[in-house]
Design a protein around this motif. Structure first.
Motif, PDB file in Angstrom:
ATOM      1  N   ASP A 127      -3.807  -1.421  -6.907  1.00 12.27           N
ATOM      2  CA  ASP A 127      -3.432  -0.008  -6.964  1.00 12.27           C
ATOM      3  C   ASP A 127      -3.139   0.466  -8.381  1.00 12.27           C
ATOM      4  O   ASP A 127      -3.099   1.679  -8.637  1.00 12.27           O
ATOM      5  N   ASP A 131     -10.077   4.430 -10.157  1.00 11.37           N
ATOM      6  CA  ASP A 131     -11.086   4.535  -9.110  1.00 11.37           C
ATOM      7  C   ASP A 131     -12.394   3.861  -9.505  1.00 11.37           C
ATOM      8  O   ASP A 131     -13.067   3.250  -8.665  1.00 11.37           O
ATOM      9  N   ARG A 168       1.080  -0.103  -3.280  1.00  6.84           N
ATOM     10  CA  ARG A 168       0.906   1.259  -2.771  1.00  6.84           C
ATOM     11  C   ARG A 168       1.462   2.315  -3.720  1.00  6.84           C
ATOM     12  O   ARG A 168       2.062   3.302  -3.290  1.00  6.84           O
ATOM     13  N   ASP A 171      -3.052   5.232  -2.970  1.00  9.23           N
ATOM     14  CA  ASP A 171      -3.853   4.777  -1.832  1.00  9.23           C
ATOM     15  C   ASP A 171      -5.179   4.210  -2.319  1.00  9.23           C
ATOM     16  O   ASP A 171      -5.837   4.795  -3.190  1.00  9.23           O
ATOM     17  N   HIS A 173      -9.177   3.171  -1.664  1.00  9.84           N
ATOM     18  CA  HIS A 173     -10.255   3.879  -0.988  1.00  9.84           C
ATOM     19  C   HIS A 173     -10.542   3.261   0.380  1.00  9.84           C
ATOM     20  O   HIS A 173     -10.436   2.048   0.575  1.00  9.84           O
ATOM     21  N   GLU A 174     -10.942   4.113   1.302  1.00 11.86           N
ATOM     22  CA  GLU A 174     -11.260   3.652   2.650  1.00 11.86           C
ATOM     23  C   GLU A 174     -12.410   2.653   2.645  1.00 11.86           C
ATOM     24  O   GLU A 174     -12.445   1.732   3.470  1.00 11.86           O
ATOM     25  N   ALA A 175     -13.362   2.816   1.731  1.00 10.33           N
ATOM     26  CA  ALA A 175     -14.498   1.893   1.679  1.00 10.33           C
ATOM     27  C   ALA A 175     -14.033   0.474   1.400  1.00 10.33           C
ATOM     28  O   ALA A 175     -14.557  -0.489   1.971  1.00 10.33           O
ATOM     29  N   LYS A 177     -10.941  -0.697   2.053  1.00  9.18           N
ATOM     30  CA  LYS A 177     -10.151  -1.137   3.198  1.00  9.18           C
ATOM     31  C   LYS A 177     -11.050  -1.614   4.342  1.00  9.18           C
ATOM     32  O   LYS A 177     -10.727  -2.593   5.025  1.00  9.18           O
ATOM     33  N   ARG A 178     -12.175  -0.916   4.548  1.00 10.26           N
ATOM     34  CA  ARG A 178     -13.084  -1.324   5.621  1.00 10.26           C
ATOM     35  C   ARG A 178     -13.716  -2.676   5.344  1.00 10.26           C
ATOM     36  O   ARG A 178     -14.111  -3.384   6.272  1.00 10.26           O
ATOM     37  N   TYR A 182      -6.516  -6.604   6.978  1.00 13.08           N
ATOM     38  CA  TYR A 182      -5.334  -5.955   6.399  1.00 13.08           C
ATOM     39  C   TYR A 182      -4.044  -6.507   7.007  1.00 13.08           C
ATOM     40  O   TYR A 182      -3.991  -6.819   8.198  1.00 13.08           O
TER      41      TYR A 182
END
Length: 287
Positions: A127, A131, A168, A171, A173-175, A177-178, A182
């Motif tokens: 974190d 980006d 944290r 946040d 990125h969702e990409a 996390k997928r 977790y």
């Protein structure tokens, strides 16, 4: 990296490294290893996220490759760079041949993790990175290979186990996390933290261990700027033991608060909140 036949075997191996896990963390770590997926662990500072990767590497007898993230980190800090001073010396000495050869390559943690040993890659505090670096990392984790223009493609025959940590502060990125499994690591409850101190500091008196953990758990109900983590609990217990204490007392507690709290405002608030009464309440608590 050495595999683990069951969740229980993994728990036992980590316990042998003085790292205690609950069933939830043991299960998700086992699945990450079995499925070959990165594990993203988040939680407050000091709850044992970094120590998890260290303990896993030690339990598996595998090398640990640690990438500490920070603002402004780029590919040259994370992946590779060239040893320009050595290249210059090589030229001055009349050397010939390819300057951009592996002998002049400085391997950073991500490239080291592709060495085929199947070790543990710790990407710590992602974190804190920006980006752009997170996007590069997502590509790296997809196929565990990189292209070095002067050398060619470097890929891992045995991809490492990957643990990514985050406090944290932003946040992710969702990409990313997928791509990962977790788990959120919370502060341990009183019973587990007491067990951790017994395992990590077996030489400490039982009364000191019990009172230290009780005192710390009372603090975690306060509105402090930064709650003490397990690392601070261990530091404080060792500090009291180094002063010859077998139980907590007001004087020693006051003098060693810097091992437990890392903010002047938090220390002053605790003193103003009635330190002597808090210490007495923990000391008089039933064992």
């Amino acid at each position: 990296m050495r595999g683990f036949e069951s969740i229980e075997a993994l728990e036992d191996a980590l316990r042998a490294q003085h790292y205690l896990v609950d069933e939830g963390l043991a299960t998700v770590l086992f699945l990450a290893l079995r499925l070959g997926k990165p594990l993203l662990v988040e939680g407050e500072p000091g709850v044992g996220k970094t120590e998890l990767a260290k303990a896993l590497a030690a339990a598996a007898g595998a090398p640990l490759h640690r990438l500490q993230c920070y603002e402004g980190i780029d590919v040259h800090h994370a992946l590779y760079d060239w040893d320009y001073p050595r290249q210059l010396l090589h030229l001055r000495a009349g050397g010939s041949g390819q300057l951009y050869a592996e002998e002049f390559l400085l391997r950073r943690p991500l490239l080291e993790a592709l060495d085929g040993s199947g070790g543990v890659l710790l990407i710590d505090e992602l974190d804190r990175a920006d980006d752009e670096f997170e996007a590069f990392l997502l590509e790296f984790l997809s196929d565990f290979q990189v292209t070095i223009p002067e050398i060619g493609v470097v890929s891992a025959e045995r991809p490492p186990a990957v643990i990514i940590t985050s406090n944290r502060t932003r946040d992710l990125h969702e990409a990313l996390k997928r791509r990962c499994l977790y788990h959120w690591i919370d502060h341990p409850d009183l019973e587990r933290e007491t067990q951790i101190l017994r395992v990590r500091l077996p030489e400490l008196p039982e009364s000191l261990v019990r009172q230290v953990c009780g005192f710390v758990h009372e603090l975690r109900w306060l509105d402090l700027y930064r709650l003490p983590g397990v690392g601070e609990t261990l530091d404080w217990a060792q500090s009291l033991a180094a002063l010859g204490r077998e139980e907590i007392d007001t004087v020693a507690t006051d003098r060693t608060l810097g091992a437990l709290l890392k903010s002047r405002d938090d220390i002053e608030r605790l003193r103003a909140d009635g330190l002597e009464e808090r210490v007495a309440r923990v000391r008089d608590a039933p064992g």
